[in-house]
Design a protein around this motif. Structure first.
Motif, PDB file in Angstrom:
ATOM      1  N   PRO A 199       0.830  -1.206   0.000  1.00 25.93           N
ATOM      2  CA  PRO A 199       0.000   0.000   0.000  1.00 25.93           C
ATOM      3  C   PRO A 199       0.863   1.255   0.000  1.00 25.93           C
ATOM      4  CG  PRO A 199       0.136  -0.896   2.219  1.00 25.93           C
ATOM      5  CD  PRO A 199       0.853  -1.874   1.308  1.00 25.93           C
ATOM      6  N   GLU A 208      -2.423   4.948   2.940  1.00 22.75           N
ATOM      7  CA  GLU A 208      -3.167   3.734   3.280  1.00 22.75           C
ATOM      8  C   GLU A 208      -2.496   2.990   4.420  1.00 22.75           C
ATOM      9  OE1 GLU A 208      -3.228   1.590  -0.376  1.00 22.75           O
ATOM     10  OE2 GLU A 208      -5.142   2.462  -1.024  1.00 22.75           O
ATOM     11  N   SER A 248      -8.069  -1.497   1.267  1.00 23.23           N
ATOM     12  CA  SER A 248      -7.919  -0.281   0.462  1.00 23.23           C
ATOM     13  C   SER A 248      -9.267   0.250   0.016  1.00 23.23           C
ATOM     14  CB  SER A 248      -7.048  -0.566  -0.764  1.00 23.23           C
ATOM     15  OG  SER A 248      -5.747  -0.975  -0.381  1.00 23.23           O
TER      16      SER A 248
END
Length: 241
Positions: free
Chosen positions: A133, A137, A206
């Motif tokens: 990520p 995030e 996500s």
């Protein structure tokens, strides 16, 4: 006894009793270890959620969190320990609030460390999917991991105070987390989105296809934890020690 000394005494119990002190450490180790094992699984597709792939160990690390919450409260119901605790802090609501705060703060710290360690492992393991990520995030995932672990530990603590048995609490929660969640894990847009674990774990993804976002999901888990703590507080105040 005022609240601050009551909180300090509950923190001493967690820090000095081996069975309780090992709980936060287990949260970190289990989460990081299973993230590493998941990262080595080359059968996972490249389109996997990069944030959840880097925090996959939370799925099993939460078992350590609920075990810690259950043990912290169930220890009071063995050998007359609760009577001694209430002798020092006769105000039962104050004692239970101190217990809950000590458990929640410990689980929060362990969850934040677990999130950092899991994310680092997820980035470092050669089998990490989708390159991991981004930093935004990742930060959200670490904070969400800490809050989620704390809420699940408090959920278990409240349920244990209500049932007065850590074994009974774990016999309910562990199969639920390991079996029910996997069975309904792919089902979105239904009432299953509002289960405590499925709602809270949205922050570890996500994106989400369900009705809840990252923080609203944690809010739903917080409602479950608050309800369990309220029921536990009622039990402590109304039933004999």
């Amino acid at each position: 006894m005022p609240f601050a000394p009551a909180l300090h005494s509950e923190w001493l119990k967690i820090r000095t009793l081996p069975s309780l002190a090992a709980g936060p450490a287990a949260v970190v180790l289990v989460t990081a270890a299973f993230t590493a094992l998941a990262g080595l699984d080359e059968s996972a597709g490249a389109d996997s959620d990069p944030l959840f792939a880097s925090l996959f160990g939370v799925v099993l690390g939460q078992i350590a969190a609920v075990t810690f919450g259950a043990q912290a409260v169930s220890a009071e119901f063995r050998g007359g320990a609760l009577r001694l605790s209430l002798s020092a802090v006769p105000h039962r609501g104050r004692w239970f609030a101190a217990k809950a705060l000590a458990v929640g703060a410990s689980a929060l710290a362990a969850g934040l460390l677990a999130g950092c360690a899991s994310l680092a492992v997820g980035w470092a393991v050669p089998g990490s999917r989708a390159g991991g990520p981004n930093w935004g995030e990742g930060l959200r995932g670490v904070v969400g991991c800490g809050v989620y672990m704390a809420l699940m530990a408090l959920f278990a603590a409240g349920l244990t105070a209500l049932l007065r048995s850590g074994v009974m609490t774990l016999s309910i929660l562990v199969p639920f987390l390991l079996v029910v969640s996997f069975v309904i894990g792919g089902v979105s847009g239904t009432a299953a989105d509002y289960l405590p674990d499925k709602a809270g774990q949205v922050v570890l993804h996500s994106t989400s296809d369900g009705a809840l976002g990252p923080w609203t999901g944690l809010a739903v888990t917080a409602v479950w934890a608050a309800a369990a703590l309220a029921a536990g507080a009622w039990s402590v105040r109304r039933r004999d020690a």
